[in-house]
Design a protein around this motif. Structure first.
Motif, PDB file in Angstrom:
ATOM      1  N   ILE A 271      24.760 -23.973  -1.315  1.00 55.48           N
ATOM      2  CA  ILE A 271      25.825 -24.684  -0.613  1.00 55.48           C
ATOM      3  C   ILE A 271      25.187 -25.329   0.617  1.00 55.48           C
ATOM      4  CG2 ILE A 271      27.999 -24.506   0.628  1.00 55.48           C
ATOM      5  CD1 ILE A 271      28.686 -22.081  -1.050  1.00 55.48           C
ATOM      6  N   PRO A 272      25.151 -26.670   0.690  1.00 57.24           N
ATOM      7  CA  PRO A 272      24.502 -27.315   1.837  1.00 57.24           C
ATOM      8  C   PRO A 272      25.148 -26.890   3.152  1.00 57.24           C
ATOM      9  CG  PRO A 272      24.950 -28.913   0.102  1.00 57.24           C
ATOM     10  CD  PRO A 272      25.663 -27.650  -0.281  1.00 57.24           C
ATOM     11  N   THR A 273      24.323 -26.560   4.120  1.00 58.64           N
ATOM     12  CA  THR A 273      24.837 -26.144   5.431  1.00 58.64           C
ATOM     13  C   THR A 273      24.430 -27.122   6.529  1.00 58.64           C
ATOM     14  OG1 THR A 273      22.853 -24.761   5.724  1.00 58.64           O
ATOM     15  CG2 THR A 273      24.827 -23.695   4.836  1.00 58.64           C
ATOM     16  N   GLU A 274      23.440 -27.973   6.233  1.00 66.42           N
ATOM     17  CA  GLU A 274      22.965 -28.906   7.251  1.00 66.42           C
ATOM     18  C   GLU A 274      23.887 -30.121   7.328  1.00 66.42           C
ATOM     19  OE1 GLU A 274      19.715 -31.375   4.715  1.00 66.42           O
ATOM     20  OE2 GLU A 274      19.342 -29.234   4.962  1.00 66.42           O
ATOM     21  N   ASP A 275      23.770 -30.857   8.425  1.00 63.41           N
ATOM     22  CA  ASP A 275      24.511 -32.104   8.562  1.00 63.41           C
ATOM     23  C   ASP A 275      24.002 -33.104   7.523  1.00 63.41           C
ATOM     24  OD1 ASP A 275      25.983 -31.104  10.653  1.00 63.41           O
ATOM     25  OD2 ASP A 275      24.622 -31.880  12.200  1.00 63.41           O
ATOM     26  N   ILE A 276      24.931 -33.743   6.836  1.00 63.59           N
ATOM     27  CA  ILE A 276      24.558 -34.681   5.787  1.00 63.59           C
ATOM     28  C   ILE A 276      24.234 -36.039   6.402  1.00 63.59           C
ATOM     29  CG2 ILE A 276      25.252 -35.772   3.624  1.00 63.59           C
ATOM     30  CD1 ILE A 276      25.038 -32.693   3.525  1.00 63.59           C
ATOM     31  N   LYS A 277      23.046 -36.546   6.118  1.00 65.34           N
ATOM     32  CA  LYS A 277      22.648 -37.869   6.590  1.00 65.34           C
ATOM     33  C   LYS A 277      23.153 -38.926   5.614  1.00 65.34           C
ATOM     34  CE  LYS A 277      18.221 -36.125   8.395  1.00 65.34           C
ATOM     35  NZ  LYS A 277      16.737 -36.277   8.270  1.00 65.34           N
ATOM     36  N   THR A 278      23.720 -39.979   6.139  1.00 68.53           N
ATOM     37  CA  THR A 278      24.129 -41.090   5.276  1.00 68.53           C
ATOM     38  C   THR A 278      22.936 -42.022   5.055  1.00 68.53           C
ATOM     39  OG1 THR A 278      24.870 -42.355   7.194  1.00 68.53           O
ATOM     40  CG2 THR A 278      26.521 -41.009   6.056  1.00 68.53           C
ATOM     41  N   PRO A 279      22.928 -42.761   3.945  1.00 66.60           N
ATOM     42  CA  PRO A 279      21.836 -43.721   3.722  1.00 66.60           C
ATOM     43  C   PRO A 279      21.787 -44.756   4.851  1.00 66.60           C
ATOM     44  CG  PRO A 279      23.117 -43.405   1.710  1.00 66.60           C
ATOM     45  CD  PRO A 279      23.874 -42.724   2.813  1.00 66.60           C
ATOM     46  N   ARG A 306      19.520 -46.456  -1.187  1.00 68.93           N
ATOM     47  CA  ARG A 306      20.933 -46.705  -0.895  1.00 68.93           C
ATOM     48  C   ARG A 306      21.850 -45.580  -1.396  1.00 68.93           C
ATOM     49  NH1 ARG A 306      18.213 -51.458  -0.991  1.00 68.93           N
ATOM     50  NH2 ARG A 306      18.868 -52.988   0.599  1.00 68.93           N
ATOM     51  N   ILE A 307      21.258 -44.536  -1.975  1.00 71.89           N
ATOM     52  CA  ILE A 307      22.071 -43.413  -2.453  1.00 71.89           C
ATOM     53  C   ILE A 307      21.610 -42.059  -1.910  1.00 71.89           C
ATOM     54  CG2 ILE A 307      22.770 -44.598  -4.569  1.00 71.89           C
ATOM     55  CD1 ILE A 307      20.700 -42.980  -6.113  1.00 71.89           C
ATOM     56  N   THR A 308      20.398 -41.987  -1.344  1.00 73.46           N
ATOM     57  CA  THR A 308      19.881 -40.694  -0.896  1.00 73.46           C
ATOM     58  C   THR A 308      20.173 -40.454   0.584  1.00 73.46           C
ATOM     59  OG1 THR A 308      17.701 -41.647  -0.417  1.00 73.46           O
ATOM     60  CG2 THR A 308      18.042 -40.686  -2.609  1.00 73.46           C
ATOM     61  N   ILE A 331      20.938 -35.643  -2.075  1.00 72.46           N
ATOM     62  CA  ILE A 331      22.172 -36.425  -2.115  1.00 72.46           C
ATOM     63  C   ILE A 331      23.302 -35.487  -1.709  1.00 72.46           C
ATOM     64  CG2 ILE A 331      23.784 -37.721  -3.568  1.00 72.46           C
ATOM     65  CD1 ILE A 331      21.423 -38.592  -5.280  1.00 72.46           C
ATOM     66  N   ASN A 332      23.980 -35.809  -0.615  1.00 73.72           N
ATOM     67  CA  ASN A 332      25.026 -34.938  -0.042  1.00 73.72           C
ATOM     68  C   ASN A 332      24.493 -33.533   0.243  1.00 73.72           C
ATOM     69  OD1 ASN A 332      26.816 -37.022  -0.119  1.00 73.72           O
ATOM     70  ND2 ASN A 332      28.226 -36.110  -1.572  1.00 73.72           N
ATOM     71  N   GLY A 333      23.227 -33.458   0.618  1.00 72.83           N
ATOM     72  CA  GLY A 333      22.625 -32.180   0.972  1.00 72.83           C
ATOM     73  C   GLY A 333      22.043 -31.419  -0.197  1.00 72.83           C
ATOM     74  N   TYR A 334      22.229 -31.919  -1.435  1.00 75.83           N
ATOM     75  CA  TYR A 334      21.726 -31.222  -2.624  1.00 75.83           C
ATOM     76  C   TYR A 334      20.367 -31.782  -3.035  1.00 75.83           C
ATOM     77  CZ  TYR A 334      26.451 -29.361  -3.189  1.00 75.83           C
ATOM     78  OH  TYR A 334      27.647 -28.715  -3.000  1.00 75.83           O
ATOM     79  N   LEU A 510      27.416 -39.140  -7.887  1.00 76.82           N
ATOM     80  CA  LEU A 510      26.257 -38.249  -7.986  1.00 76.82           C
ATOM     81  C   LEU A 510      26.427 -37.018  -7.107  1.00 76.82           C
ATOM     82  CD1 LEU A 510      23.327 -40.843  -7.984  1.00 76.82           C
ATOM     83  CD2 LEU A 510      24.382 -39.708  -9.947  1.00 76.82           C
ATOM     84  N   GLY A 511      26.945 -37.200  -5.903  1.00 75.54           N
ATOM     85  CA  GLY A 511      27.152 -36.060  -5.006  1.00 75.54           C
ATOM     86  C   GLY A 511      28.116 -35.051  -5.585  1.00 75.54           C
ATOM     87  N   PHE A 512      29.209 -35.554  -6.194  1.00 74.82           N
ATOM     88  CA  PHE A 512      30.188 -34.650  -6.794  1.00 74.82           C
ATOM     89  C   PHE A 512      29.572 -33.911  -7.978  1.00 74.82           C
ATOM     90  CE2 PHE A 512      33.716 -33.422  -9.494  1.00 74.82           C
ATOM     91  CZ  PHE A 512      34.667 -32.970  -8.605  1.00 74.82           C
TER      92      PHE A 512
END
Length: 533
Positions: A271-279, A306-308, A331-334, A510-512
């Motif tokens: 389960i990602p715990t870090e802040d998610i960086k946007t592209p 453009r997606i990572t 992608i979304n921390g995953y 992809l994140g979902f």
């Protein structure tokens, strides 16, 4: 990780032109989605409203957690089948959250052909079953169906039983299935609640029996009403097929949610715990950089950035096998391993891809395949250089990889390149396509050219003179036919993918999907069988 920097000027005339062409394809997609959301003629919907029934999509909304996303799968299945019931068939299927748990939800569209099951709906259901089992998802079936569409029975009967088998196999694995019956569940459909772990019947609405009153009268001369044969109260008080008797639709959905509250939680791999960086680049730019014309080459890194997360990408063997781009990112921390094509697959590209798959299995990291290839390189030099054995290594690695995978078709998907890049027959957990993508043994012009060469050789052997006018006419017909059958629209209609997506929504999809895949233990492999060297 390194941050990727774009080399494309999105304000250039060519980029703007491509953007408009892709927007036109997205507009076509949205139009087809609207057609696929059709839930029946107005008279059938009006009748349902008078009976205080919700529509299929409304039932899903009521079942899901507030603000839950819903990943609809195969919404355009059967779209081009002239003998079918139209896009999506008579079911709405997808993944959403119920009591914070990922669930596969199937909702029969009872206001469309009475919810009867046509060819596309059956095979959509079988694919849903595959995803459900692989991802270990609890299933909630919202049932209101007239059973098999009788004109299709010869084509679907032998396949339909697989859905029942899968319910019981999932039960043996401890994967919960809940059936909520709002109306008809007759003949074979009666086994859906019968085989589910939990069944909820709506009072004075559910009708669950192997044979209705007319068939019973014909077979046994017995006269019985719907309620006597298969009503909710009878099954709740006498037969025991029903576990819960619901007062109305809202009560039935409340009970289903209550059951899900007590279904055991899975143990997520991460389960990602870090802040998610946007592209660093806006998702709209994907329409500028991914060519609408698949014959136009482009660097797949322009899509990756453009997606990572943070447009970061740790590239593997960057200077080797340049037509295959491999590396790790998030992608979304995953964490995810990405394999993308920059054109035709050479021996070096195949070897690089195979090694990267091994390493991702060693690290227990899921894989994302970005398909855009005309296939493996051909010719004397490449055959002598071992393109077959090296291509086979990549196919072996894909075949025996044990980490979950997602495939996204972003351009060409021709020949054995489809296989080496984890096409449908290699069982990716999810497979989506862009509306510009094409799939086939080869491109339409190549196919027509090959057929022309073969026909010319045949005519020469038979002493038949050339007829250029006839040859050109046949060639044009072949090109048109191949173009039609290789399009994304044909592919999704035939259920070769799990849906066409708007490229701007790539990161969301992809994140979902990665969240679903990471919701269970991920374990790779070190076993790949025999490879030629």
């Amino acid at each position: 990780m390194s941050v990727l920097k774009s080399k494309i000027n999105i304000n250039a005339a060519a980029s703007k032109e491509n953007y408009q062409k892709m927007m036109d394809l997205v507009a076509q997609l949205n139009k087809k989605y609207k057609e696929g959301s059709f839930q029946g003629d107005e008279k059938h919907i009006t009748r349902a409203r008078k009976r205080q029934k919700f529509l299929a999509r409304e039932r899903i909304e009521l079942l899901l957690d507030r603000d839950s996303p819903f990943l609809e799968l195969m919404p355009l299945a059967g779209m081009n089948n002239k003998n079918g019931f139209g896009a999506g068939g008579t079911s709405v299927s997808g993944i959403g959250l119920v009591h914070g748990k990922f669930c596969m939800i199937n909702s029969n569209v009872g206001t469309r052909k009475g919810g009867s099951v046509d060819y596309a709906t059956v095979f959509k259901g079988l694919r849903i079953g595959d995803i459900t089992r692989e991802c270990k998802l609890p299933t909630i079936n919202l049932v209101e169906s007239g059973g098999a569409n009788l004109p299709d029975q010869a084509k679907i009967f032998n396949y339909g039983g697989e859905g029942f088998r899968e319910i019981t196999r999932r039960s043996e694995l401890g994967i919960t299935t809940i059936a909520v019956v709002f109306g008809n569940a007759t003949a074979g459909g009666a086994y859906i609640p019968g085989m589910s772990d939990y069944s909820i019947f709506q009072k004075q609405a559910a009708k669950v029996f192997l044979a209705g009153p007319p068939l019973v009268k014909m077979a046994t001369n017995e006269i019985a009403t719907d309620e006597e044969l298969g009503g909710a109260e009878m099954h709740s008080r006498e037969s025991g097929v029903s576990d819960y008797l619901a007062e109305d639709e809202l009560d039935a959905i409340r009970i289903a949610r209550e059951i899900m509250e007590f279904v055991p939680e899975t143990t997520p791999h991460l389960i990602p715990t870090e802040d998610i960086k946007t592209p660093l680049y806006h998702s709209d730019e994907i329409l500028s950089v991914v060519p609408a014309d698949i014959k136009t080459p482009f660097d797949v890194r322009e899509l990756i950035m453009r997606i990572t997360d943070g447009s970061e990408f740790s590239e593997f063997k960057a200077e080797y096998g340049s037509t295959m781009v491999c590396g790790w990112s998030k992608i979304n921390g995953y964490p995810v391993g990405i394999i993308g094509n920059n054109g035709v697959i050479f021996s070096e590209s195949a070897n690089k891809g195979a090694q990267f798959i091994q390493l991702s299995n060693q690290k227990n990291i899921p894989l994302l395949f970005l398909q855009n290839t005309t296939g493996y390189m051909v010719g004397k030099e490449y055959e002598r250089g071992g393109i077959i054995k090296n291509g086979a290594k990549l196919i072996n690695a894909v075949s025996n990889s044990k980490v979950p995978s997602i495939t996204l078709m972003i351009g060409s998907s021709f020949g054995a390149g489809n296989y080496g890049m984890n096409g449908r027959s290699f069982e990716p957990n999810f497979l989506f396509a862009y509306p510009n993508s094409k799939i086939g043994v080869m491109g339409s012009e190549q196919l027509a050219g090959v057929m022309e060469i073969i026909q010319k050789a045949s005519n020469e052997a038979k002493g038949i003179p050339d007829n250029p006018e006839q040859t050109n006419m046949i060639k044009a017909m072949l090109v048109a036919e191949a173009e039609s059958k290789s399009s994304a629209w044909h592919s999704t209609s035939e259920l070769w993918d799990d849906g066409i997506i708007d490229p701007k929504e790539t990161r969301n999809y992809l994140g979902f999907c990665l969240a679903v895949l990471y919701n269970q233990e991920i374990k790779g492999t070190n076993s790949y069988g025999v490879w030629r060297h």
